[in-house]
Design a protein around this motif. Sequence first.
Motif, PDB file in Angstrom:
ATOM      1  N   THR A 183      14.427  39.643 -10.577  1.00 45.24           N
ATOM      2  CA  THR A 183      15.659  38.866 -10.614  1.00 45.24           C
ATOM      3  C   THR A 183      16.581  39.326  -9.501  1.00 45.24           C
ATOM      4  N   THR A 184      17.105  38.338  -8.771  1.00 52.08           N
ATOM      5  CA  THR A 184      18.059  38.598  -7.694  1.00 52.08           C
ATOM      6  C   THR A 184      19.396  37.984  -8.102  1.00 52.08           C
ATOM      7  N   PRO A 185      20.436  38.173  -7.325  1.00 52.53           N
ATOM      8  CA  PRO A 185      21.710  37.524  -7.659  1.00 52.53           C
ATOM      9  C   PRO A 185      21.625  35.999  -7.681  1.00 52.53           C
ATOM     10  N   HIS A 186      20.578  35.439  -7.053  1.00 49.27           N
ATOM     11  CA  HIS A 186      20.442  33.985  -6.986  1.00 49.27           C
ATOM     12  C   HIS A 186      19.510  33.414  -8.045  1.00 49.27           C
ATOM     13  N   GLY A 187      18.732  34.259  -8.693  1.00 56.29           N
ATOM     14  CA  GLY A 187      17.772  33.801  -9.683  1.00 56.29           C
ATOM     15  C   GLY A 187      16.526  34.669  -9.656  1.00 56.29           C
ATOM     16  N   LYS A 188      15.489  34.190 -10.330  1.00 57.16           N
ATOM     17  CA  LYS A 188      14.233  34.937 -10.404  1.00 57.16           C
ATOM     18  C   LYS A 188      13.345  34.552  -9.223  1.00 57.16           C
ATOM     19  N   ARG A 189      12.876  35.532  -8.484  1.00 56.57           N
ATOM     20  CA  ARG A 189      12.037  35.290  -7.312  1.00 56.57           C
ATOM     21  C   ARG A 189      10.572  35.460  -7.686  1.00 56.57           C
ATOM     22  N   VAL A 190       9.746  34.491  -7.279  1.00 56.41           N
ATOM     23  CA  VAL A 190       8.308  34.502  -7.545  1.00 56.41           C
ATOM     24  C   VAL A 190       7.594  34.197  -6.233  1.00 56.41           C
ATOM     25  N   ARG A 191       6.493  34.870  -6.032  1.00 56.10           N
ATOM     26  CA  ARG A 191       5.666  34.664  -4.833  1.00 56.10           C
ATOM     27  C   ARG A 191       4.321  34.117  -5.299  1.00 56.10           C
ATOM     28  N   ILE A 192       3.863  33.008  -4.673  1.00 51.67           N
ATOM     29  CA  ILE A 192       2.595  32.395  -5.059  1.00 51.67           C
ATOM     30  C   ILE A 192       1.722  32.237  -3.808  1.00 51.67           C
ATOM     31  N   PRO A 193       0.584  32.933  -3.767  1.00 47.92           N
ATOM     32  CA  PRO A 193      -0.309  32.795  -2.612  1.00 47.92           C
ATOM     33  C   PRO A 193      -0.939  31.403  -2.544  1.00 47.92           C
ATOM     34  N   ILE A 194      -1.054  30.898  -1.332  1.00 46.53           N
ATOM     35  CA  ILE A 194      -1.792  29.656  -1.080  1.00 46.53           C
ATOM     36  C   ILE A 194      -3.200  30.073  -0.680  1.00 46.53           C
ATOM     37  N   THR A 195      -4.182  29.645  -1.466  1.00 43.27           N
ATOM     38  CA  THR A 195      -5.552  30.137  -1.274  1.00 43.27           C
ATOM     39  C   THR A 195      -6.470  29.154  -0.550  1.00 43.27           C
ATOM     40  N   GLY A 196      -5.977  27.977  -0.209  1.00 39.61           N
ATOM     41  CA  GLY A 196      -6.789  27.004   0.504  1.00 39.61           C
ATOM     42  C   GLY A 196      -6.478  25.593   0.077  1.00 39.61           C
ATOM     43  N   GLY A 197      -7.396  24.697   0.378  1.00 42.06           N
ATOM     44  CA  GLY A 197      -7.239  23.308  -0.017  1.00 42.06           C
ATOM     45  C   GLY A 197      -7.684  22.356   1.063  1.00 42.06           C
ATOM     46  N   THR A 198      -7.411  21.083   0.816  1.00 42.12           N
ATOM     47  CA  THR A 198      -7.779  20.024   1.746  1.00 42.12           C
ATOM     48  C   THR A 198      -6.635  19.030   1.866  1.00 42.12           C
ATOM     49  N   PHE A 199      -6.653  18.254   2.946  1.00 44.63           N
ATOM     50  CA  PHE A 199      -5.682  17.175   3.106  1.00 44.63           C
ATOM     51  C   PHE A 199      -6.381  15.997   3.765  1.00 44.63           C
ATOM     52  N   LYS A 200      -5.923  14.781   3.417  1.00 48.15           N
ATOM     53  CA  LYS A 200      -6.563  13.582   3.955  1.00 48.15           C
ATOM     54  C   LYS A 200      -5.559  12.448   3.998  1.00 48.15           C
ATOM     55  N   GLY A 201      -5.543  11.770   5.143  1.00 47.04           N
ATOM     56  CA  GLY A 201      -4.682  10.609   5.323  1.00 47.04           C
ATOM     57  C   GLY A 201      -5.272   9.686   6.365  1.00 47.04           C
TER      58      GLY A 201
END
Length: 176
Positions: free
Chosen positions: A62-80
Amino acid sequence: MADEQHDNLPSRRGVLLAAGAVATGLIDTPGIAAQAKADDTPRAEFVYEAIVTLGPPEDIGTTPHGKRVRIPITGGTFKGPRISGTIFPEGMDWQLIRPDGFTELEAAYLMREADGTVIRIQNKGLAGKGYAKTTTTFEAPTGPHGWLNEAMFAGTLGPVPELRTPAVRIRIYRLV
């Protein structure tokens, strides 16, 4: 000192008036006033859908601004229609869970387009109470994907219930 400040007032007023005239279109800055006179209602053009896989969240505290959480990005795909490829397994989403229940999102990661081009992505967003939207900036090398550097982008976030691993569905739109 008071006289020096008083003597500078006309020049300050002139700068402020000129800035206001440019902003309101009274002075035609090349290209800007012409664009402002056109229909400036933003429209959204679909760019791609990404399925971004996530690692386990880490509670930073918890920081003065709120609760800080870190989430790793492990990969993925994108298509357009104009772009597709994979997401590097080395990005990070820094989330701030605010006292009002909303979560500020700030993710940075890399994508590799099918032609091999590496593109840097930064998503900043807000999620909570049924709302989940982002603004996205790209840093692409000059060349076939340079168009990503030349526009504003917005996105939506949502779950990916069909996957067994934690993931988020991101749809990106170019504002035109």
